[in-house]
Write an enzyme that holds these catalytic residues in place. Structure first.
Site, short mmCIF file in Angstrom:
data_model
loop_
_atom_site.label_atom_id
_atom_site.label_comp_id
_atom_site.label_asym_id
_atom_site.label_seq_id
_atom_site.Cartn_x
_atom_site.Cartn_y
_atom_site.Cartn_z
N TYR A 275 10.57 81.62 23.72
CA TYR A 275 11.42 83.07 24.85
C TYR A 275 13.09 82.71 25.78
O TYR A 275 13.25 83.14 26.00
CB TYR A 275 11.09 84.19 25.43
N HIS A 432 4.25 88.64 26.36
CA HIS A 432 4.43 87.37 24.84
C HIS A 432 3.13 86.55 24.94
O HIS A 432 3.20 85.64 24.24
CB HIS A 432 5.42 86.63 25.55
#
Length: 752
Positions: A275, A432
């Site tokens: 990410y 996440h």
């Protein structure tokens, strides 16, 4: 009197000229990632720098094909991977490229293409309801989630900047009034849960509003992007539909807050490298645009230059092939060849002191961006300035202040390729994050020896859940048993609860890569299981009798109660041999019922009366062996991912699990070797057996442990570790088998 009046007139005229200059400067276009000065230099040097010319040629071929195909702006309908989603995604990318080509090649057809497409969106937008797919916590208009609408505006703002002077004032007014301003307000004011938090989604949202604000010279939007909205109506602790907390008490918002919070001072991004790669584009594109249009903000200097530093950190979070380590939610195979990293690397070179090592990665990428930064990179490569970028053993801290654990990377030269060990002892990693404290993965070159599973998602493949996260990401990929770490009583760390996990982080203990023959990383975890203290020590040891450096893995467990502990090792390939007996069931059954265990088939179980087990496997013409210290009542389980998976969403990867039952305080000790080769043409295998003859814990107490490694030639060495004193200057002494051992620092290895 007349003289004084004349002075006033002159002063007024000077002030008017200054204001006029500032206004014109602010309105100069292009000025975001491509500048007027840059355009002039690029046009004057077309045909001179092959990498830039090739990039222009490739973009031209793509856009020309789209112009011939005709503009398509369909009514939004699909999830990611579906036709309408991919069409709108392609549109914003083609608009951006067309805008850049208009400036570089000075051909009106590219500006006309962007203009015509923008007016189709301008006509459509006022009539659009929310996207018909309802899964997202923040639905978009063009896309199923507002995140992708933000993507659209980030790219489209660059196209608008490039054709700004091509459009008439009336045309600009229409686009800004009917399309850009309403979309910016939709992304922010109408979606505060999306815009006003700390997350990669919000970074995209902030940058979308900021970039179009810069293109339109709208300071209201720019300030909103930089500092967030003061009154957003979000309650502290409120969740999004991914289980992530939307806002903490007193938390600031906006672009600067999204630099301050997720990045550690070392440039590690708490959500993980996958990410970080995705977020690097908005971070860097907005920083570059701000540097060009509002240089007084000195955005690249913010937080001691962490944005540019983070690019180098991200490049080092890759294997030998440039693929990012799949920490937290991370799709395997994503690498620094992605478009986000092409752009970020070029910008980092131009604005970060022109590091020649970045040029070698740009050469591998084989393309540059069509802007000032890409031109600078192509020019430098043509002039022969590129030097290799060396990947190093390094520890990266986590947390805004660098005090929330970290990631340790150990690298060593192997007989064929470099070996890389990655140990994770970070904070939770936002929504996440995975429940994988003290986990690790191990690489030889670009091949995974012991793997981290990554995420459970088929990105942009519509047949698999619309290309979105699958339920198995929560039921399997995030769970502790899915990682090479300890699971207690078949329950994940923090009981798999995000709010609990987000309060804690592992503690760094030792990281020392100063000796290439003995590199060590160690960390502690005391919160994953209340009442249980975990400490892991991983050492890459290079000794002459071994073909490659071997990995020594020591886990010390201290608990207030008796528990079951499971330690899996996820390998690839085929079992070659074991030194223990096991039974394979005729009918497979899951290993457990929850916390990831329901997804593991139990393929075999055994035990060993000796105090060592040895397992060897074979993969990609290479042999691997693991020697582990065990007790008589330990269970040895062969498992394979894939149980309770009716849609075949999981990979069927194998694992060996060492299980200790009804145990309070204990150790897990293993050594992993990479050795030998098999040539399928000559059908000859070399060095196919393990070098380790025996592995023993020859000393242990509250403060120290010593592991003896004996090779097949009868030679041995003792690795000694101090668990409660990490000071590199501390003097230590213990007696083992009537022999005194003295050393300085938290660890040593002594040859017998």
């Amino acid at each position: 009197m007349m003289h004084k009046f004349s002075s006033y007139i002159k002063a007024f005229f000077c002030l008017f000229c200054i204001l006029l200059y500032q206004y014109n400067s602010a309105q100069e276009h292009p000025s975001l990632i491509l500048t007027k000065k840059g355009v002039a230099e690029i046009r004057a040097n077309l045909g001179k720098f092959p990498l830039f010319d090739e990039s222009v040629s490739n973009a031209k071929a793509q856009v020309d094909a789209e112009i011939l195909n005709g503009i398509e702006v369909p009514i939004p309908k699909d999830y990611s991977g579906g036709y309408t989603h991919e069409r709108h995604k392609k549109n914003f990318m083609m608009m951006q490229k067309a805008g850049l080509l208009y400036q570089i090649l000075n051909q009106d057809k590219y500006a006309e293409y962007v203009k015509n497409m923008l007016f189709q969106y301008e006509k459509m937008y006022p009539t659009l309801p929310l996207h018909p797919q309802t899964r997202s916590y923040a639905r978009g208009k063009f896309f199923w989630q507002a995140l992708n609408d933000a993507n659209w505006l980030v790219y489209t703002s660059q196209a608008y900047d490039c054709i700004y002077d091509y459009l008439s004032p009336v045309e600009r007014k229409r686009l800004e009034t009917n399309l850009f301003c309403p979309l910016a307000d939709f992304i922010s004011l109408e979606n505060p849960k999306f815009f006003n938090r700390i997350h990669n989604h919000s970074t995209w949202a902030n940058v979308a509003v900021g970039m179009i604000g810069l293109a339109m010279n709208n300071n209201k939007l720019i300030d909103r992007a930089l500092y967030g909205m003061k009154n957003d109506g979000i309650k502290p602790g409120e969740k999004d539909n991914d289980g992530g907390l939307l806002k903490k008490p007193g938390q600031k918002a906006g672009f600067f807050a999204n630099i301050e919070e997720p990045f550690s001072p070392d440039g590690y991004f708490t959500e993980g490298p996958y990410y970080q790669r995705y977020a690097m584009y908005p971070y860097i594109v907005f920083a570059e645009a701000l540097q060009n249009k509002k240089p007084k903000l000195k955005v690249f200097d913010y937080k001691n230059g962490v944005l540019l530093k983070s690019l180098n950190t991200l490049l080092n979070l890759t294997d030998s092939d440039g693929k990012f380590f799949p920490l937290n939610d991370g799709q395997k195979g994503m690498s620094y060849y992605s478009r986000e990293l092409v752009f970020s690397l070029d910008a980092a070179y131009l604005f970060g002191g022109k590091d020649s090592g970045l040029l070698s990665i740009a050469q591998k990428q084989g393309e540059v961006t069509l802007d000032d930064a890409g031109f600078a990179v192509a020019k430098a490569i043509h002039e022969g300035l590129a030097t290799p970028l060396e990947k190093i053993s390094v520890e990266y801290s986590d947390g805004p202040k660098g005090d929330q654990g970290g990631v340790g990377i150990l690298r060593s030269k192997g007989s064929k390729e470099d070996l890389t060990l990655v140990m994770k002892y970070t904070a939770q990693g936002s929504s996440h994050g995975h429940y994988d404290k003290l986990s690790f993965s191990f690489y030889e070159g670009g091949n995974e020896v012991l793997q981290d599973y990554g995420l459970s998602r088929f990105v942009n493949i519509q047949q698999k859940g619309g290309g979105n996260y699958l339920k198995e990401n929560k039921t399997w990929a995030k769970q502790s048993i899915a990682h090479n770490t300890i699971t207690q009583n078949e329950t994940s760390h923090f009981s798999g609860d995000y709010e609990t996990g987000d309060q804690f982080h592992s503690e760094k203990y030792v990281f020392d890569a100063s000796n290439p023959k003995l590199q060590v990383v160690s960390a502690k975890e005391t919160n994953a299981y209340p009442g249980t203290e975990l400490q892991r020590v991983l050492a890459l040891i290079k000794e002459g009798s071994f073909e490659n450096p071997f990995l020594l893995d020591i886990i010390k467990i201290k608990s207030k109660t008796n528990n079951q502990y499971d330690l899996p090792y996820y390998y690839f390939g085929q079992i070659v041999s074991t030194n223990f007996k096991y039974m394979s069931p005729q009918t497979l059954s899951p290993l457990g019922t929850k916390n990831g265990y329901q997804h593991l088939w139990k393929e075999g179980e055994g035990s060993q009366v000796d105090d060592n087990i040895k397992i060897s496997w074979f993969n990609k013409d290479r042999f691997y062996s693991m020697t582990s210290v065990i007790s008589n009542n330990d269970k040895l389980i062969f498992a394979r991912i894939g149980a309770n998976d009716p849609d075949f969403n999981l990979r069927n990867d194998p694992a060996i699990i060492i299980r200790k039952q009804d145990t309070k305080d204990t150790y897990f000790v293993s050594a992993i070797e990479i050795h030998g080769n098999y040539d399928p043409v000559t059908e000859i295998g070399t060095n196919t057996y393990s070098t380790i003859k025996k592995l023993d814990i020859i000393y242990q107490d509250e403060n120290y442990a010593s592991v003896r490694i004996e090779n097949k030639d009868g030679e041995s060495s003792n690795f000694i570790f101090a668990f409660n004193d990490a000071d590199k200057y501390s003097q230590h002494q213990i007696k083992i088998n009537e022999k005194d051992y003295k050393w300085t620092g938290p660890f040593t290895i002594i040859n017998n």
